[in-house]
Design a protein around this motif. Structure first.
Motif, short mmCIF file in Angstrom:
data_model
loop_
_atom_site.label_atom_id
_atom_site.label_comp_id
_atom_site.label_asym_id
_atom_site.label_seq_id
_atom_site.Cartn_x
_atom_site.Cartn_y
_atom_site.Cartn_z
N SER A 47 12.85 12.91 0.40
CA SER A 47 13.84 12.00 -0.18
C SER A 47 14.64 11.36 0.94
CB SER A 47 14.72 12.77 -1.17
OG SER A 47 15.32 13.89 -0.54
N GLY A 48 15.96 11.19 0.74
CA GLY A 48 16.78 10.51 1.72
C GLY A 48 16.49 10.94 3.15
N MET A 49 16.61 10.01 4.09
CA MET A 49 16.09 10.21 5.44
C MET A 49 17.01 9.58 6.46
SD MET A 49 12.42 8.67 6.65
CE MET A 49 12.14 8.09 8.31
N VAL A 50 17.22 10.28 7.60
CA VAL A 50 18.02 9.72 8.69
C VAL A 50 17.38 10.09 10.03
CG1 VAL A 50 20.22 9.83 7.45
CG2 VAL A 50 19.52 11.76 8.87
N GLY B 230 0.80 -1.21 0.00
CA GLY B 230 0.00 0.00 0.00
C GLY B 230 0.84 1.26 0.00
N HIS B 231 2.05 1.17 -0.57
CA HIS B 231 2.96 2.32 -0.66
C HIS B 231 2.95 2.88 -2.09
CE1 HIS B 231 4.66 1.32 3.27
NE2 HIS B 231 4.76 0.07 2.87
N ARG B 232 3.19 4.17 -2.21
CA ARG B 232 3.21 4.80 -3.53
C ARG B 232 4.61 4.86 -4.11
NH1 ARG B 232 3.39 10.18 -5.82
NH2 ARG B 232 2.09 10.30 -7.71
N ASN B 233 5.51 5.57 -3.43
CA ASN B 233 6.89 5.66 -3.92
C ASN B 233 7.81 6.03 -2.77
OD1 ASN B 233 9.02 5.59 -5.76
ND2 ASN B 233 8.76 7.73 -6.36
N PRO B 234 8.22 5.05 -1.95
CA PRO B 234 9.07 5.35 -0.80
C PRO B 234 10.48 5.77 -1.24
CG PRO B 234 7.95 3.22 -0.55
CD PRO B 234 7.81 3.63 -1.98
N GLN B 235 10.90 6.94 -0.78
CA GLN B 235 12.18 7.50 -1.21
C GLN B 235 13.16 7.72 -0.08
OE1 GLN B 235 13.04 8.88 -4.83
NE2 GLN B 235 12.04 6.88 -4.65
N GLY B 236 12.75 7.50 1.16
CA GLY B 236 13.64 7.57 2.30
C GLY B 236 13.42 6.38 3.19
N LEU B 237 14.50 5.84 3.78
CA LEU B 237 14.39 4.64 4.61
C LEU B 237 15.48 4.72 5.67
CD1 LEU B 237 12.83 1.91 4.76
CD2 LEU B 237 14.64 0.93 3.33
N PRO C 288 12.38 -0.17 10.84
CA PRO C 288 12.55 0.74 9.71
C PRO C 288 11.41 1.76 9.67
CG PRO C 288 12.60 -1.56 9.00
CD PRO C 288 12.07 -1.54 10.39
N TRP C 289 11.75 3.00 9.39
CA TRP C 289 10.78 4.04 9.08
C TRP C 289 11.05 4.49 7.66
CZ3 TRP C 289 9.13 8.13 13.18
CH2 TRP C 289 8.84 7.50 14.41
N LEU C 290 10.01 4.98 7.00
CA LEU C 290 10.20 5.48 5.64
C LEU C 290 9.43 6.76 5.42
CD1 LEU C 290 7.39 4.89 3.92
CD2 LEU C 290 8.34 2.61 3.70
N ASN C 291 9.86 7.49 4.39
CA ASN C 291 9.01 8.55 3.85
C ASN C 291 8.67 8.20 2.41
OD1 ASN C 291 11.02 9.65 2.02
ND2 ASN C 291 11.94 10.77 3.72
N GLU C 292 7.55 8.69 1.95
CA GLU C 292 7.15 8.37 0.59
C GLU C 292 6.38 9.51 -0.05
OE1 GLU C 292 3.80 5.39 0.25
OE2 GLU C 292 4.42 4.98 2.31
N HIS C 293 6.45 9.55 -1.36
CA HIS C 293 5.79 10.60 -2.13
C HIS C 293 4.30 10.31 -2.28
CE1 HIS C 293 9.61 12.07 -4.45
NE2 HIS C 293 9.78 12.03 -3.14
N GLY C 294 3.48 11.30 -1.95
CA GLY C 294 2.09 11.27 -2.35
C GLY C 294 1.97 11.90 -3.73
#
Length: 373
Positions: free
Chosen positions: A293-296, A217-224, A233-239
């Motif tokens: 995008s990239g994520m820490v 159910g993810h669109r486009n995860p770009q940070g992990l 793990p946590w992520l960010n993703e583009h809506g």
């Protein structure tokens, strides 16, 4: 229609915090950045190579080159032995991550857009790296997400504390894939370091499901990034138009795209509901989109007031984004470096505790974030 009903996600969805209204962000001009390297061609990922002499860093460029920065200097010659990539649209060379035991096994992992019948898909492989050469490269995961739509590859990779490899795969611009666990599109993958599927993955034993899937159910995860305390793990993703998200990635959870989203179609109308039973709410979301995008997670001492916070790049709104959390509840958001007007593609914390950024441009840069004055 999904080949696997969201029952597991429904059982676990209560573990995810209910999303609040977007936090009104603050702007902070006190942070600056120092340019360390210029002349990068759309850099995508930065890795610090453990145990290498002369302080070697590796930077992937979306077009297919893996560049070396040795003792602070960008070398002219790219790393040899990198697999051929499909450098089209959003496709190309993505993440570069050393194995947790790199000092012993020399294994370097790369994600990239790989040619397939009729287009490209997300793939991950590894080779043995030393002195600018990548040898014996082999794929360990090739997503069942082949299409000619050159977008939404995901492409972030991460090892957790138990040595499992997590991989993000976007919906490939075909949103229905994100609810179909019979393919890998729109999912987070969890495999062993050789690509085999762990026996405790949530879809093991489910008829017709891809057992490498950890969540969907993810669109486009770009940070992990790995949470420093929980180890999750946590992520960010583009809506789409709004609805970018931060999520904690848990087994068997359906994160809802496109059934639920806080974003709209690019031409205006709603896409789905904002909330629906059985689908997880994001921990935090952005309206309008920042294109994270990239994520820490910040864990060092260079930025003491940021410790434990999530820091992401922003491509569309061109800034460095920090979200503070109390557990899984967001408590504040601050934006930095907006005056530079640069698309920030990757964010990494170095061995020295500083944050390092890559800017997405034909003449991209490697930047060091200076602590607040």
């Amino acid at each position: 229609m999904s080949r696997y009903l969201p029952l597991v996600g429904a059982l676990l969805v209560s573990a995810c915090a209910d999303a609040k209204s977007p936090i009104e962000p603050d702007d902070d001009p006190s942070v600056s950045a120092t340019t360390l390297v210029e002349g990068l061609n759309h850099p995508w990922s930065l890795a610090f190579v453990p145990g290498e002499a002369d302080d070697e860093w590796l930077i992937s460029e979306r077009g297919g080159d893996l560049r070396r920065v040795v003792d602070g200097k960008l070398l002219d010659d790219a790393v040899t032995g990198v697999p051929e990539v499909v450098a089209k649209g959003q496709g190309g060379l993505f993440d570069v991550v050393p194995h947790p035991h790199f000092a012993d096994n020399r294994r370097l992992y790369i994600s990239y857009a790989k040619a397939c019948d009729g287009g490209a898909t997300t793939a991950v492989g590894h080779g043995l790296y030393a002195d600018g050469e990548l040898e014996q490269f082999q794929d360990v995961f090739i997503a069942d997400a082949c299409t000619d739509t050159a977008k939404h590859f995901g492409g972030r990779i991460l090892f957790d504390n138990d040595g499992y490899l997590f991989i993000t795969v976007g919906d490939r611009g075909q949103r229905e894939r994100a609810q179909d666990t019979g393919g890998h599109g729109g999912s987070v993958i969890r495999v062993n370091d050789d690509g085999s599927v762990p026996a405790d993955n949530p879809l093991v034993g489910q008829d017709g499901a891809k057992t490498a899937i950890w969540s969907w159910g993810h669109r486009n995860p770009q940070g992990l990034a790995l949470h420093p305390e929980s180890g999750e793990p946590w992520l960010n993703e583009h809506g789409p138009r709004g609805g970018d998200e931060i999520n904690v990635v848990r087994a068997g959870i359906n994160y809802g795209w496109p059934v639920i989203t806080y974003g709209n179609e690019y031409y205006g109308p709603d896409i789905g509901q904002e909330k629906k039973e059985g689908y997880a709410q994001p921990l935090h979301y952005w309206v309008p989109s920042i294109a994270p995008s990239g994520m820490v997670f910040v864990t060092g001492d260079r930025y003491p007031e940021w410790r434990g916070d999530v820091v992401s790049g922003a491509l569309k709104l061109t800034h460095l984004n920090r979200v503070a959390f109390d557990g899984t509840t967001p408590t504040g958001e601050t934006r930095y470096l907006q005056e530079r007007g640069e698309r920030i593609r990757d964010v990494r914390q170095g061995p020295d505790g500083y944050l390092y950024l890559l800017t997405d441009a034909p003449d991209g840069k490697l930047l060091r974030v200076e602590p607040p004055s």
